[in-house]
Design an enzyme around this catalytic site. Structure first.
Site, PDB file in Angstrom:
ATOM      1  N   ARG A 176      -3.814  -9.940   4.804  1.00 25.90           N
ATOM      2  CA  ARG A 176      -4.156  -9.979   3.372  1.00 25.90           C
ATOM      3  C   ARG A 176      -2.914  -9.597   2.577  1.00 25.90           C
ATOM      4  O   ARG A 176      -2.364  -8.523   2.793  1.00 25.90           O
ATOM      5  CB  ARG A 176      -5.314  -9.005   3.127  1.00 25.90           C
ATOM      6  CG  ARG A 176      -5.915  -9.033   1.740  1.00 25.90           C
ATOM      7  CD  ARG A 176      -7.113  -8.080   1.661  1.00 25.90           C
ATOM      8  NE  ARG A 176      -7.682  -8.055   0.319  1.00 25.90           N
ATOM      9  CZ  ARG A 176      -7.219  -7.324  -0.673  1.00 25.90           C
ATOM     10  NH1 ARG A 176      -6.186  -6.523  -0.500  1.00 25.90           N
ATOM     11  NH2 ARG A 176      -7.799  -7.372  -1.860  1.00 25.90           N
TER      12      ARG A 176
ATOM     13  N   LYS B 187       0.807  -1.224   0.000  1.00 27.76           N
ATOM     14  CA  LYS B 187       0.000   0.000   0.000  1.00 27.76           C
ATOM     15  C   LYS B 187       0.839   1.272   0.000  1.00 27.76           C
ATOM     16  O   LYS B 187       2.027   1.263   0.311  1.00 27.76           O
ATOM     17  CB  LYS B 187      -0.990  -0.023   1.164  1.00 27.76           C
ATOM     18  CG  LYS B 187      -2.176  -0.949   0.853  1.00 27.76           C
ATOM     19  CD  LYS B 187      -3.284  -0.903   1.852  1.00 27.76           C
ATOM     20  CE  LYS B 187      -4.401  -1.844   1.389  1.00 27.76           C
ATOM     21  NZ  LYS B 187      -5.460  -1.991   2.391  1.00 27.76           N
TER      22      LYS B 187
HETATM   23  C1  PT1 Z   1      -8.111  -4.301   3.051  1.00 29.30           C
HETATM   24  C2  PT1 Z   1      -8.346  -4.313   1.653  1.00 29.30           C
HETATM   25  C3  PT1 Z   1      -9.437  -5.098   1.187  1.00 29.30           C
HETATM   26  N1  PT1 Z   1      -7.587  -3.599   0.777  1.00 29.30           N
HETATM   27  C4  PT1 Z   1      -9.926  -5.759   3.380  1.00 29.30           C
HETATM   28  N2  PT1 Z   1     -10.199  -5.807   2.064  1.00 29.30           N
HETATM   29  C5  PT1 Z   1      -7.907  -3.627  -0.541  1.00 29.30           C
HETATM   30  N3  PT1 Z   1     -10.693  -6.469   4.261  1.00 29.30           N
HETATM   31  C6  PT1 Z   1      -8.981  -4.400  -0.997  1.00 29.30           C
HETATM   32  C7  PT1 Z   1      -3.013   2.254  -1.057  1.00 29.30           C
HETATM   33  O1  PT1 Z   1      -3.000   3.050  -0.101  1.00 29.30           O
HETATM   34  O2  PT1 Z   1      -7.127  -3.600   3.587  1.00 29.30           O
HETATM   35  N4  PT1 Z   1      -8.893  -5.022   3.873  1.00 29.30           N
HETATM   36  N5  PT1 Z   1      -9.715  -5.113  -0.140  1.00 29.30           N
HETATM   37  C8  PT1 Z   1      -7.078  -2.817  -1.513  1.00 29.30           C
HETATM   38  N6  PT1 Z   1      -7.316  -1.426  -1.347  1.00 29.30           N
HETATM   39  C9  PT1 Z   1      -6.290  -0.480  -1.329  1.00 29.30           C
HETATM   40  C10 PT1 Z   1      -6.383   0.633  -0.495  1.00 29.30           C
HETATM   41  C11 PT1 Z   1      -5.147  -0.687  -2.077  1.00 29.30           C
HETATM   42  C12 PT1 Z   1      -5.321   1.532  -0.399  1.00 29.30           C
HETATM   43  C13 PT1 Z   1      -4.095   0.212  -2.026  1.00 29.30           C
HETATM   44  C14 PT1 Z   1      -4.171   1.322  -1.169  1.00 29.30           C
HETATM   45  O3  PT1 Z   1      -2.106   2.163  -1.881  1.00 29.30           O
END
Ligand code: PT1
Length: 291
Positions: free
Chosen positions: A258, A224
């Site tokens: 995850r 992230k």
């Molecule tokens: C998470 C999650 C998810 N993240 C759960 N499900 C994502 N339960 C998708 C960035 O800051 O943390 N928990 N499903 C992916 N989402 C992101 C959000 C991907 C922020 C990247 C960022 O780069």
């Protein structure tokens, strides 16, 4: 029924110890897979590899929720995820979670073989709560401020940890009122979802406070942008940072991590857990207790 065992549509997820959830994006604009895993046979191949590397659950998502991502219709999402879930369900004995907020997608995915709902909107969309209750599978409730399209533009909290805790406490109560028992719930503070770097760091630093809800905690930190901010590294150079964050999450009591890079994350989680649970720390083995 042993505590820590979650029943996910004929397969079980053992949360008496921390486990890795392998990420399977089936979006054309996936933030770090670049849509490489489009198509059910390639997706199955990737799921098979993640299971062989120790993933205890595969998280299938057809809607990107990374910052700036736009909405997808339910029909499009179903077309992306259902063939992939059917292929994994037919070939592998692994729990499959469906990363969605839409009740139509939850229903189609569980009918295709998914055994858990992972909802970044914590069942707040119209019809999602009733559908999840009726489907009877475990649900992960995540905190997000705003929507993916704009969530990083104006993230504000007075006390981020308390506000996220209060939100999740209220969503757990709403689930119980709708007939979803606590034993079927996980919680997730939602790293990167409407949070600045300082908010994300504080949530991870204080992650053990989420154990007070008595539910398994899931942490999604892999690749992230908080790592981009800390390291100044692009998305394909965040593996070591992701492993450090996964280790810190497990040390603080997270039971599901995850991750994209399953082998490295499984090694880190097992190693961290061995130290965490050594002599004098065995009270940490029971779910929901802070040592
Ligand atoms: C998470 C999650 C998810 N993240 C759960 N499900 C994502 N339960 C998708 C960035 O800051 O943390 N928990 N499903 C992916 N989402 C992101 C959000 C991907 C922020 C990247 C960022 O780069």
């Amino acid at each position: 029924m042993r505590p820590g065992l979650l029943h996910c549509n004929a397969v079980t997820l053992d949360l008496s110890r921390p486990q890795v959830m392998g990420i399977l994006n089936v979006t054309p604009d996936s933030f770090s897979d670049g849509g490489v895993f489009l198509g059910a046979s390639r997706a199955l191949e990737h799921a098979r590899r993640m299971v062989s590397e120790g993933a205890a659950i595969i998280d299938v998502g057809g809607e990107s929720t990374r910052p700036g991502a736009g909405p997808v219709s339910a029909g499009e999402e179903i077309e992306r995820v259902v063939p992939v879930i059917e292929a994994i369900h037919a070939a592998l004995d692994v729990p499959i979670s469906i990363d969605t907020s839409k009740p139509e997608v939850m229903e189609a995915a569980v009918n295709a073989g998914a055994g858990m709902i992972n909802d970044v909107r914590a069942l707040r969309l119209e019809g999602a709560m009733e559908t999840a209750s009726r489907l009877g599978v475990p649900v992960c409730l995540m905190h997000m401020q705003g929507e993916p399209a704009n969530m990083q533009q104006n993230a504000t909290y007075e006390r981020v940890v308390e506000e996220v805790l209060d939100f999740l406490t209220a969503r757990v109560a709403a689930c119980e009122a709708a007939g979803i028992p606590r034993g079927r719930l996980l919680i997730d503070p939602g790293f990167g979802f409407g949070k600045t770097l300082a908010h994300n760091l504080l949530l991870l630093h204080e992650l053990d406070r989420f154990l007070a809800l008595g539910l398994p905690v899931l942490a999604g930190l892999s690749r992230k942008s908080m790592l981009g901010a800390i390291l100044g590294a692009p998305v394909d150079e965040r593996l070591s940072g992701s492993i450090a964050l996964a280790t810190l999450a497990v040390w603080q009591g997270a039971r599901v991590v995850r991750a994209h890079d399953v082998k490295a994350t499984v090694d880190a989680v097992r190693t961290c857990w061995a130290v965490r649970t050594t002599a004098g720390n065995d009270d940490f083995l029971s779910l929901g207790r802070v040592s």
